[in-house]
Scaffold this active site. Structure first.
Site, mmCIF file in Angstrom:
data_model
loop_
_atom_site.group_PDB
_atom_site.id
_atom_site.type_symbol
_atom_site.label_atom_id
_atom_site.label_comp_id
_atom_site.label_asym_id
_atom_site.label_seq_id
_atom_site.Cartn_x
_atom_site.Cartn_y
_atom_site.Cartn_z
ATOM 1 N N GLU A 201 0.843 -1.213 0.000
ATOM 2 C CA GLU A 201 0.000 0.000 0.000
ATOM 3 C C GLU A 201 0.875 1.259 0.000
ATOM 4 O OE1 GLU A 201 -3.281 -0.005 -0.329
ATOM 5 O OE2 GLU A 201 -4.005 -1.948 0.393
ATOM 6 N N LYS A 242 -2.661 10.016 1.148
ATOM 7 C CA LYS A 242 -4.033 9.582 1.372
ATOM 8 C C LYS A 242 -4.905 10.742 1.842
ATOM 9 C CE LYS A 242 -7.260 6.245 2.713
ATOM 10 N NZ LYS A 242 -7.571 4.861 2.993
ATOM 11 N N GLU A 252 -15.916 9.077 -1.997
ATOM 12 C CA GLU A 252 -15.614 8.283 -3.191
ATOM 13 C C GLU A 252 -16.681 8.428 -4.270
ATOM 14 O OE1 GLU A 252 -13.619 4.504 -2.461
ATOM 15 O OE2 GLU A 252 -14.366 3.775 -4.378
ATOM 16 N N HIS A 267 -8.851 -8.002 -4.952
ATOM 17 C CA HIS A 267 -10.034 -8.509 -4.229
ATOM 18 C C HIS A 267 -10.537 -9.807 -4.857
ATOM 19 C CE1 HIS A 267 -11.313 -4.423 -2.252
ATOM 20 N NE2 HIS A 267 -10.409 -5.065 -1.540
HETATM 21 N N1 GLY Z 1 -8.497 1.928 1.023
HETATM 22 C C1 GLY Z 1 -9.142 2.686 0.024
HETATM 23 C C2 GLY Z 1 -9.795 3.921 0.545
HETATM 24 O O1 GLY Z 1 -9.637 4.248 1.702
HETATM 25 O O2 GLY Z 1 -10.504 4.572 -0.179
#
Ligand code: GLY
Length: 385
Positions: A201, A242, A252, A267
């Protein structure tokens, strides 16, 4: 000293702890990164939630190793606490375990102003965060991630939830924590395999939009595994990356999907082994998935084969799997993987959405990817070597 995706110099850390803000208006919070944060957690919790009671949600492995340090810290801050311990591993992200946690927290008499502390890896963070969001319509929530993967990804950004028999993370909600305490020293007790899985990651952030960070990782990955400033710097840069994505698209609706680079294939592979962590852990699925995403990008003429070669070479150098054929007795079929991909939550009205790439650090969201191309690609990848 290193550089980020914008070509800026990464700051060397001056103090023991670096703070990175996730800017979300009234729900903004800090990610604190440094060694010894578990031992100091009580004071941070007390500052945010004075006189509160704490429900520590953890798993038995983490709690056996580190529970006493957290408890001592809460004692020193004169905070009352109860521990709710679940079994380690992905099966704990279930409705049955959620019910046990929720009922245990309510049975302790916790109130809305009290706080759930998620003390563990991604499974515990997702489970405890979901519980914190629904008990009494929302309690306080603190993330103390104890795995590299949780420190750089799952504890940041507010995604919480559990799995359904139909797929991963299909039941849940966005619930931002009020602080994340990422203790870099606690990672010393992780197995090499868990560290490598989290590293996938970390590399992902370089591949999405920080090419200089990826180049820095190619040079410095060994030091990250050893510990010290390089580890903290890699975690901090990952959290900065992030936080920027989450600030731009918390729920999202668009660009946050970039964080799923490697995850659609990954996945599907995890589902294909029945989430058996002996055969494949999440970060390993992401590593193979990122290589597949770059190979597929090449097949679709978005980038040259050198890009996939570079991604594969780096992930292999840190000891991550990079091919489906490295999964123990893999047994996948193209039909099975296509069915898992179709179940992926990024499918919208039958069209496939993938995160593809035009080069290292140039990921993009590709909608309307033809399923026939994905199928032909998987046929090729599953051929015996
Ligand atoms: N792990 C992907 C996100 O937090 O959107």
């Amino acid at each position: 000293m290193g550089v980020n995706g914008a070509g800026e110099t990464l700051p060397d850390l001056q103090g023991d702890v670096e703070a990175i803000k996730v800017e979300l208006g009234a729900r903004s919070y800090d990610i604190l990164i440094g060694s010894g944060l578990v031992a100091g957690a009580g004071q941070h919790v007390a500052n945010l939630f004075p006189n509160s009671r704490c429900a520590i949600v953890s798993d038995s492995s983490v709690y056996e190793l580190h529970g006493r340090v957290l408890e001592s810290s809460l004692d020193a801050a004169e905070l009352e606490y109860e521990a709710v311990i679940v079994s380690p591993g992905e099966p704990s992200k279930s409705l049955a375990t959620l019910e046990n946690v929720v009922e245990a927290v309510i049975a302790c008499g916790m109130e809305r102003g009290d706080v759930v502390i998620a003390f563990g890896g991604g499974v515990v963070g997702d489970l405890a965060g979901f519980a914190a969001g629904i008990i009494r319509r929302g309690m306080g929530f603190v993330q103390i991630p104890t795995s590299l993967l949780a420190q750089v990804d799952s504890s940041v950004g507010g995604k919480t939830g559990i799995n359904s028999p139909h797929g991963k993370n299909l039941i849940g909600l966005f619930n931002q924590p009020q602080v994340v305490l990422a203790d870099t020293g606690i990672l010393d007790t992780l197995s090499d395999r868990e560290m490598r899985a989290g590293y996938a990651e970390v590399a992902k952030y370089g591949l999405i939009d920080r090419p200089e960070f990826f180049a820095w990782l190619e040079q410095n990955h060994r030091e990250i595994f050893v510990g010290g400033p390089a580890r903290r710097q890699a975690i901090a840069e990952s959290c900065r990356a992030k936080a920027a994505v989450v600030k731009a698209d918390e729920l999202e609706n668009g660009s946050r999907a970039l964080l799923n680079l490697g995850h659609t294939f990954g996945h599907a592979l995890e589902a294909g082994v029945g989430y058996d962590s002996n055969r494949l852990v999440h970060g390993e699925g992401v590593a193979i998935g990122m290589v597949l995403a770059h190979e597929f990008s090449c097949r679709m003429n978005h980038c040259g084969p050198d890009v996939a070669d570079r991604v594969r070479a780096h992930l292999a150098e840190v000891g991550l799997p990079t091919s489906i054929h490295q999964i123990d007795g893999h047994g996948f079929t193209p039909e099975g993987l296509m069915a898992a991909i179709a179940q992926d939550k990024k499918v919208q009205r039958g069209a496939l959405t993938f995160i593809l790439s035009r080069g290292v650090g140039e990921a993009f969201i590709a909608q309307d990817v033809p399923p026939s191309e994905v199928r032909a690609f998987l046929d090729e990848k599953l051929k015996p070597t």
